[in-house]
Design an enzyme around this catalytic site. Structure first.
Site, PDB file in Angstrom:
ATOM      1  N   ASP A 150      31.749  22.504  18.409  1.00 63.72           N
ATOM      2  CA  ASP A 150      32.440  21.249  18.718  1.00 63.72           C
ATOM      3  C   ASP A 150      33.656  21.521  19.595  1.00 63.72           C
ATOM      4  O   ASP A 150      34.652  20.789  19.536  1.00 63.72           O
ATOM      5  CB  ASP A 150      32.838  20.538  17.417  1.00 63.72           C
ATOM      6  CG  ASP A 150      33.261  19.092  17.646  1.00 63.72           C
ATOM      7  OD1 ASP A 150      33.967  18.535  16.774  1.00 63.72           O
ATOM      8  OD2 ASP A 150      32.900  18.541  18.698  1.00 63.72           O
ATOM      9  N   LYS A 160      32.724  21.639  25.904  1.00 62.34           N
ATOM     10  CA  LYS A 160      31.257  21.468  26.002  1.00 62.34           C
ATOM     11  C   LYS A 160      30.599  22.486  26.926  1.00 62.34           C
ATOM     12  O   LYS A 160      29.446  22.846  26.733  1.00 62.34           O
ATOM     13  CB  LYS A 160      30.903  20.041  26.428  1.00 62.34           C
ATOM     14  CG  LYS A 160      31.557  18.971  25.557  1.00 62.34           C
ATOM     15  CD  LYS A 160      31.460  19.270  24.051  1.00 62.34           C
ATOM     16  CE  LYS A 160      32.472  18.490  23.244  1.00 62.34           C
ATOM     17  NZ  LYS A 160      32.628  18.989  21.847  1.00 62.34           N
ATOM     18  N   ASP A 219      27.761  19.291  18.209  1.00 62.19           N
ATOM     19  CA  ASP A 219      28.229  17.913  18.368  1.00 62.19           C
ATOM     20  C   ASP A 219      28.183  17.538  19.855  1.00 62.19           C
ATOM     21  O   ASP A 219      28.211  18.399  20.740  1.00 62.19           O
ATOM     22  CB  ASP A 219      29.664  17.772  17.847  1.00 62.19           C
ATOM     23  CG  ASP A 219      30.113  16.305  17.782  1.00 62.19           C
ATOM     24  OD1 ASP A 219      31.324  16.067  17.862  1.00 62.19           O
ATOM     25  OD2 ASP A 219      29.239  15.409  17.658  1.00 62.19           O
ATOM     26  N   ASN A 220      28.099  16.246  20.137  1.00 57.84           N
ATOM     27  CA  ASN A 220      28.291  15.702  21.480  1.00 57.84           C
ATOM     28  C   ASN A 220      27.239  16.083  22.502  1.00 57.84           C
ATOM     29  O   ASN A 220      27.544  16.210  23.702  1.00 57.84           O
ATOM     30  CB  ASN A 220      29.660  16.111  22.038  1.00 57.84           C
ATOM     31  CG  ASN A 220      30.775  15.819  21.094  1.00 57.84           C
ATOM     32  OD1 ASN A 220      31.472  16.733  20.642  1.00 57.84           O
ATOM     33  ND2 ASN A 220      30.968  14.548  20.758  1.00 57.84           N
ATOM     34  N   GLU A 256      31.773   9.073  17.775  1.00 57.92           N
ATOM     35  CA  GLU A 256      32.660   8.725  16.673  1.00 57.92           C
ATOM     36  C   GLU A 256      33.435   7.427  16.925  1.00 57.92           C
ATOM     37  O   GLU A 256      33.986   7.221  17.991  1.00 57.92           O
ATOM     38  CB  GLU A 256      33.637   9.880  16.367  1.00 57.92           C
ATOM     39  CG  GLU A 256      34.387  10.440  17.545  1.00 57.92           C
ATOM     40  CD  GLU A 256      33.712  11.640  18.170  1.00 57.92           C
ATOM     41  OE1 GLU A 256      32.473  11.742  18.077  1.00 57.92           O
ATOM     42  OE2 GLU A 256      34.403  12.473  18.759  1.00 57.92           O
TER      43      GLU A 256
END
Ligand SMILES: Cc1ncnc2c1ncn2[C@@H]1O[C@H](/C=C/CNC(=O)c2cc(-c3ccc(F)cc3)cc(O)c2O)[C@@H](O)[C@H]1O
Ligand SMILES: [Mg+2]
Length: 214
Positions: free
Chosen positions: A141, A144, A169-170, A199
Site C-alpha cells: 500500500d 504504486k 491495495d489500489n 476508500e
C-alpha cells in the site's frame, strides 16, 4: 503553524477511541475520513476484504509496505494470533511518528514493529535484522510504482515461500498497471481480484490477492 492531516487524524483517535480497543481506533479513523477529511487509508469497505484475507491466511509473519497513519496496521494486527509478528515499513518520519501513536492507542505495540526507512533498503535485510525467514502475508500500500520492483526484490531476497500471499491495495485507483500485468500473467502467481471502492468514495477500486507458487 497549521497542523497536518495525519496530526488531525491522530487527534480524532485520541478524542474518540478507547485506549486498547483496536476496533474503536478503526471506527474513529473511518468516521474522521468519511465526515471530516478524506485520507488514504484502505478504509472500511476494502478493510473488510483485508480482514477476510488475514483471517484466511492466519499469518505468523506479515510485512506491510507503507504504514502511513497505521490504519491498516491496526486492522491487520488486531486479527493476529498472540506470537505473530507484523513488520511495517514507512520512510516518512512524520507519518511514522503518527502511526506509532495510533498503534500504541490501539494497544498493539507488542505485535507491530514499525521500521523507518525505504522498502528497497529494508527488504534485503529482513532475515539478518529481524530474524524473519519468510512472510506468510505481504500487504502492499505504498507508492504504486514501487509494487512491482519490490515484489521482484522480495522474490530475489527469498522472503516469499510457496503459498505466501501478496495483497495489493489500489490496483484500479490510483492503479498499478505494471504490477497487475505481472502477477496476472506470471506462472509463479495465482491472482484474484476483489472488486470494491476507493476508500470513503463510490469510485471503483479493488484489492489483488496473489499467491506465490514458489
Ligand atoms: C518505497 C517506500 N518505502 C517506505 N515507505 C513508503 C515508500 N513509498 C511510499 N511510502 C509511504 O507509504 C505511504 C504512501 C502511500 C501511497 N498511497 C497512495 O498514493 C494512495 C493514493 C490514493 C488516492 C486515490 C485517489 C485519489 F484521488 C487520491 C489518492 C488511495 C490510496 O489508497 C493510496 O494508498 C506514505 O506513508 C509513504 O510515506
Ligand atoms: Mg491505499
Amino acid at each position: 503553524t497549521r497542523s497536518t492531516r495525519p496530526q488531525r487524524l491522530l487527534g480524532a483517535v485520541q478524542k474518540n477511541a478507547t485506549r486498547g480497543d483496536p476496533c474503536s481506533v478503526i471506527q474513529a479513523i473511518d468516521h474522521f475520513c468519511r465526515n471530516k477529511e478524506w485520507a488514504m487509508n484502505v478504509g472500511d469497505e476494502k478493510g473488510c476484504i483485508l480482514d477476510a484475507v488475514v483471517s484466511e491466511v492466519n499469518p505468523a509473519t506479515v510485512l506491510e509496505l507503507g504504514t502511513y497513519c497505521g490504519y491498516s496496521t491496526v486492522r491487520i494486527a488486531r486479527l493476529l494470533p498472540p506470537d505473530a509478528k507484523l513488520i511495517t515499513l514507512e520512510f516518512n518520519p512524520d507519518f511514522a511518528a503518527i502511526a506509532r501513536q495510533v498503534i500504541a492507542w490501539a494497544g498493539l505495540e507488542e505485535k507491530v514493529q514499525l521500521v523507518e526507512g525505504a522498502s528497497g533498503d529494508w527488504i534485503p535485510r529482513m532475515k539478518e535484522q529481524f530474524g524473519v525467514k519468510t512472510f506468510d502475508l505481504v500487504f502492499l500500500d505504498h507508492w504504486k510504482d514501487r509494487y512491482l520492483p519490490d515484489t521482484k526484490l522480495m522474490e530475489e531476497c527469498g522472503i516469499l515461500r510457496k503459498g505466501s500471499v501478496l495483497l495489493a491495495d489500489n490496483v484500479i485507483c490510483p492503479g498499478t498497471p505494471d504490477y497487475l500485468e505481472f502477477v496476472r500473467n506470471s506462472p509463479r502467481y495465482e491472482s484474484q481480484y476483489f472488486k470494491s471502492h476507493l476508500e470513503y468514495t463510490k469510485v471503483e477500486d479493488g484489492l489483488e490477492k496473489s499467491v506465490f507458487l514458489g
